[in-house]
Design a protein around this motif. Structure first.
Motif, PDB file in Angstrom:
ATOM      1  N   GLY A 105      16.838   6.343  -7.031  1.00 50.20           N
ATOM      2  CA  GLY A 105      17.279   7.500  -7.808  1.00 50.20           C
ATOM      3  C   GLY A 105      16.251   7.978  -8.803  1.00 50.20           C
ATOM      4  N   GLU A 106      15.482   7.050  -9.390  1.00 49.08           N
ATOM      5  CA  GLU A 106      14.481   7.436 -10.368  1.00 49.08           C
ATOM      6  C   GLU A 106      13.406   8.324  -9.739  1.00 49.08           C
ATOM      7  N   ILE A 107      13.040   8.003  -8.504  1.00 50.52           N
ATOM      8  CA  ILE A 107      12.048   8.817  -7.794  1.00 50.52           C
ATOM      9  C   ILE A 107      12.664  10.139  -7.370  1.00 50.52           C
ATOM     10  N   ALA A 108      13.881  10.085  -6.824  1.00 53.29           N
ATOM     11  CA  ALA A 108      14.554  11.299  -6.371  1.00 53.29           C
ATOM     12  C   ALA A 108      14.732  12.301  -7.501  1.00 53.29           C
ATOM     13  N   ASP A 109      15.083  11.817  -8.677  1.00 54.28           N
ATOM     14  CA  ASP A 109      15.301  12.716  -9.806  1.00 54.28           C
ATOM     15  C   ASP A 109      14.006  13.411 -10.218  1.00 54.28           C
ATOM     16  N   GLU A 110      12.893  12.704 -10.168  1.00 49.56           N
ATOM     17  CA  GLU A 110      11.618  13.260 -10.614  1.00 49.56           C
ATOM     18  C   GLU A 110      11.133  14.377  -9.698  1.00 49.56           C
TER      19      GLU A 110
ATOM     20  N   LYS B  94       3.523  10.837 -16.911  1.00 51.53           N
ATOM     21  CA  LYS B  94       3.496  10.271 -18.268  1.00 51.53           C
ATOM     22  C   LYS B  94       4.907  10.040 -18.800  1.00 51.53           C
ATOM     23  N   SER B  95       5.815   9.677 -17.905  1.00 50.05           N
ATOM     24  CA  SER B  95       7.220   9.497 -18.276  1.00 50.05           C
ATOM     25  C   SER B  95       7.553   8.064 -18.675  1.00 50.05           C
ATOM     26  N   GLY B  96       6.658   7.140 -18.368  1.00 50.04           N
ATOM     27  CA  GLY B  96       6.935   5.743 -18.652  1.00 50.04           C
ATOM     28  C   GLY B  96       7.807   5.069 -17.620  1.00 50.04           C
ATOM     29  N   VAL B  97       8.181   5.799 -16.564  1.00 49.82           N
ATOM     30  CA  VAL B  97       9.013   5.226 -15.498  1.00 49.82           C
ATOM     31  C   VAL B  97       8.112   4.493 -14.510  1.00 49.82           C
ATOM     32  N   PRO B  98       8.401   3.235 -14.178  1.00 46.81           N
ATOM     33  CA  PRO B  98       7.549   2.483 -13.228  1.00 46.81           C
ATOM     34  C   PRO B  98       7.866   2.852 -11.780  1.00 46.81           C
TER      35      PRO B  98
ATOM     36  N   GLU C 146       0.808  -1.222   0.000  1.00 47.44           N
ATOM     37  CA  GLU C 146       0.000   0.000   0.000  1.00 47.44           C
ATOM     38  C   GLU C 146       0.841   1.272   0.000  1.00 47.44           C
ATOM     39  N   TRP C 147       2.053   1.200   0.601  1.00 49.05           N
ATOM     40  CA  TRP C 147       2.890   2.393   0.649  1.00 49.05           C
ATOM     41  C   TRP C 147       3.283   2.874  -0.753  1.00 49.05           C
ATOM     42  N   ALA C 148       3.220   1.985  -1.760  1.00 48.50           N
ATOM     43  CA  ALA C 148       3.610   2.337  -3.124  1.00 48.50           C
ATOM     44  C   ALA C 148       2.466   2.925  -3.935  1.00 48.50           C
ATOM     45  N   LEU C 149       1.248   2.955  -3.389  1.00 45.38           N
ATOM     46  CA  LEU C 149       0.090   3.438  -4.145  1.00 45.38           C
ATOM     47  C   LEU C 149       0.271   4.859  -4.689  1.00 45.38           C
ATOM     48  N   PRO C 150       0.765   5.817  -3.891  1.00 45.86           N
ATOM     49  CA  PRO C 150       0.941   7.165  -4.449  1.00 45.86           C
ATOM     50  C   PRO C 150       1.877   7.196  -5.651  1.00 45.86           C
ATOM     51  N   PHE C 151       2.840   6.288  -5.677  1.00 47.71           N
ATOM     52  CA  PHE C 151       3.806   6.276  -6.764  1.00 47.71           C
ATOM     53  C   PHE C 151       3.188   5.724  -8.047  1.00 47.71           C
ATOM     54  N   ALA C 152       2.130   4.924  -7.913  1.00 43.40           N
ATOM     55  CA  ALA C 152       1.382   4.480  -9.095  1.00 43.40           C
ATOM     56  C   ALA C 152       0.664   5.662  -9.735  1.00 43.40           C
ATOM     57  N   LEU C 153       0.130   6.561  -8.908  1.00 40.38           N
ATOM     58  CA  LEU C 153      -0.481   7.779  -9.446  1.00 40.38           C
ATOM     59  C   LEU C 153       0.580   8.657 -10.095  1.00 40.38           C
ATOM     60  N   MET C 154       1.781   8.659  -9.524  1.00 40.56           N
ATOM     61  CA  MET C 154       2.879   9.449 -10.068  1.00 40.56           C
ATOM     62  C   MET C 154       3.184   9.030 -11.514  1.00 40.56           C
ATOM     63  N   GLU C 155       3.098   7.716 -11.788  1.00 39.46           N
ATOM     64  CA  GLU C 155       3.341   7.222 -13.142  1.00 39.46           C
ATOM     65  C   GLU C 155       2.360   7.846 -14.130  1.00 39.46           C
ATOM     66  N   ARG C 156       1.103   7.966 -13.710  1.00 38.33           N
ATOM     67  CA  ARG C 156       0.075   8.515 -14.602  1.00 38.33           C
ATOM     68  C   ARG C 156       0.254  10.027 -14.783  1.00 38.33           C
ATOM     69  N   LEU C 157       0.606  10.716 -13.695  1.00 40.58           N
ATOM     70  CA  LEU C 157       0.712  12.169 -13.751  1.00 40.58           C
ATOM     71  C   LEU C 157       1.893  12.634 -14.596  1.00 40.58           C
TER      72      LEU C 157
ATOM     73  N   SER D 184       8.791  20.237   1.612  1.00 35.00           N
ATOM     74  CA  SER D 184       8.344  20.406   0.238  1.00 35.00           C
ATOM     75  C   SER D 184       7.358  19.307  -0.126  1.00 35.00           C
ATOM     76  N   SER D 185       6.618  19.532  -1.190  1.00 36.28           N
ATOM     77  CA  SER D 185       5.781  18.504  -1.789  1.00 36.28           C
ATOM     78  C   SER D 185       5.739  18.805  -3.275  1.00 36.28           C
ATOM     79  N   ASP D 186       5.504  17.776  -4.054  1.00 44.67           N
ATOM     80  CA  ASP D 186       5.519  17.919  -5.504  1.00 44.67           C
ATOM     81  C   ASP D 186       4.180  17.436  -6.051  1.00 44.67           C
ATOM     82  N   PRO D 187       3.501  18.247  -6.876  1.00 42.28           N
ATOM     83  CA  PRO D 187       2.229  17.796  -7.445  1.00 42.28           C
ATOM     84  C   PRO D 187       2.345  16.478  -8.203  1.00 42.28           C
ATOM     85  N   ALA D 188       3.557  16.156  -8.661  1.00 41.01           N
ATOM     86  CA  ALA D 188       3.753  14.905  -9.382  1.00 41.01           C
ATOM     87  C   ALA D 188       3.665  13.685  -8.471  1.00 41.01           C
ATOM     88  N   LEU D 189       3.820  13.877  -7.173  1.00 45.33           N
ATOM     89  CA  LEU D 189       3.772  12.760  -6.223  1.00 45.33           C
ATOM     90  C   LEU D 189       2.714  13.038  -5.167  1.00 45.33           C
TER      91      LEU D 189
END
Length: 306
Positions: free
Chosen positions: A77-82, A44-48, A31-42, A143-148
Motif C-alpha cells: 500500500g505504501e508504494i501504491a499510494d505514492e 524524500k518522504s522517509g518511507v522505506p 535486485e528487483w527492489a533497486l528502483p524503489f531505493a531510488l524512489m526513496e531518494r526522489l 502509466s509511469s511515475d517519475p518518482a519510480l
C-alpha cells in the motif's frame, strides 16, 4: 540534440553504482527492489520503499538477452499510494499474459530495435494491474511515475487501446508493445529532466502557461484539456517515437485488419497533434534553458521528418 538514450555510468540512476543501499540490495539478491531505493531518494518522504518492495515477487521475462522483472504478489500500500495505484492490484500471472508480454517485447526487439534499446535501458520492471473489486472508475491503459524510475504500469487495456482515442475490439500484443515503448520513452525523458536543466530558472509546473489540448476536450478533468509546458514537452518526445513505431508497423504486411486500422487511425490522429505541440512549445521557448531549446531544435527536426 536529443534526449539521452543511455544511463550515464556512475550517475544517480546507475543501479550498479557504488552506493551502500544499492550494494546491500544487490548482495541480498533483491535486485528487483533497486528502483524503489531510488524512489526513496526522489520522494524524500522517509518511507522505506525498497524494504516494502522486497515483499514483491518477481517473475522474470527474458527477451533478446535482457531480463525484465514482472512483479507478482500483493502491491504494498505504501508504494501504491505514492504512485497513484491505490485503486489497483497486481493481477494474476497466466500463460496467456506471459505470452502477450513476451511477444510484445520480442516485437520491439526484432522490428523496432532502437525502441527496444530504449526500453531495455530505462525499464526493468512491469506492474500489470487491474482495478480492485468494487472500484468503479475507468482503468488506466499504461502509466509511469517519475518518482519510480525503471518501473512501468499497464492494464489489460494496453492490449486494446492506443491513447488517446484509438480502441480495437480485438486484443493485440502489438498495442501492448506500443504502450510499453510509450512508458519507456517517458522514463527516459524523466531521467534527462531530473539530471539536466531543461526548464528555465523559476519554472514551476504549478504556475506554467497552459497549452490547450483540443483532442482531450471530452475528458472531464481540466488537467487533461490544458497541459503545462513540461507535460507538453514529455508528450512531444513520446509522440515523435510512437509515430515512428506506427509508421514502421503500417509498412509491414503481417498486421491483422484490426491492427492495421488501429495503427492508421492512431497515426492520422497523432501527426497533427505532435505538430501542434511542437509549434506551441517553440512559442514558449523562454521557459527553457539553452539546453532545453537545443532539445526543442532536435524535436523540430524529428517532427519535420514524420
Amino acid at each position: 540534440m536529443q534526449i539521452t538514450a543511455t544511463v550515464e555510468p556512475g550517475s544517480f540512476f546507475d543501479l550498479g553504482r557504488h552506493d551502500p543501499a544499492l550494494i546491500r540490495l544487490r548482495e541480498d539478491g533483491a535486485e528487483w527492489a533497486l528502483p524503489f531505493a531510488l524512489m526513496e531518494r526522489l520522494t524524500k518522504s522517509g518511507v522505506p520503499y525498497a524494504e516494502h518492495a522486497r515483499t514483491l515477487g518477481s517473475d522474470i521475462v527474458h527477451v533478446a538477452g535482457t531480463a525484465f522483472d514482472w512483479f507478482d504478489a500483493d502491491l504494498p500500500g505504501e508504494i501504491a499510494d505514492e504512485i497513484n495505484l491505490s485503486n489497483y492490484e497486481i493481477i494474476e500471472h497466466t500463460a496467456g499474459r506471459r505470452a502477450a508480454l513476451t511477444q510484445a517485447l520480442e516485437r520491439l526487439a526484432t522490428v523496432h530495435p532502437e525502441g527496444f534499446a530504449r526500453v531495455r535501458e530505462f525499464v526493468r520492471g512491469f506492474l500489470w494491474v487491474g482495478l480492485k473489486p468494487g472500484v468503479r472508475t475507468s482503468s488506466l491503459t499504461s502509466s509511469s511515475d517519475p518518482a519510480l524510475p525503471y518501473v512501468i504500469v499497464f492494464s489489460e487495456k494496453a492490449q486494446h487501446h492506443i491513447p488517446p482515442n484509438t480502441v480495437s475490439p480485438e486484443p493485440s500484443h502489438l498495442f501492448l508493445a506500443e504502450n510499453i515503448l510509450h512508458e519507456g520513452v517517458h522514463q527516459s525523458v524523466s531521467f534527462h529532466v531530473l539530471q539536466r536543466q531543461v526548464f528555465a530558472d523559476g519554472y514551476d509546473s504549478k504556475t506554467s502557461p497552459k497549452i490547450e489540448i483540443a483532442w482531450r476536450a471530452t475528458q472531464g478533468e481540466a488537467r487533461n484539456q490544458f497541459w503545462e509546458v513540461d507535460r507538453a514537452f514529455h508528450a512531444t518526445c513520446v509522440y515523435n517515437q510512437l509515430l515512428r513505431f506506427r509508421r514502421t508497423e503500417l509498412d509491414r504486411d503481417d498486421l491483422t485488419p484490426h491492427e492495421r486500422a488501429s495503427f492508421q487511425a492512431a497515426y492520422d490522429e497523432g501527426l497533427p497533434a505532435v505538430r501542434y505541440l511542437m509549434d506551441q512549445l517553440e512559442l514558449l521557448g523562454e521557459h527553457f534553458t539553452d539546453h532545453g531549446r537545443e532539445l526543442l531544435t532536435g524535436l523540430r527536426h524529428q517532427t519535420d521528418q514524420l
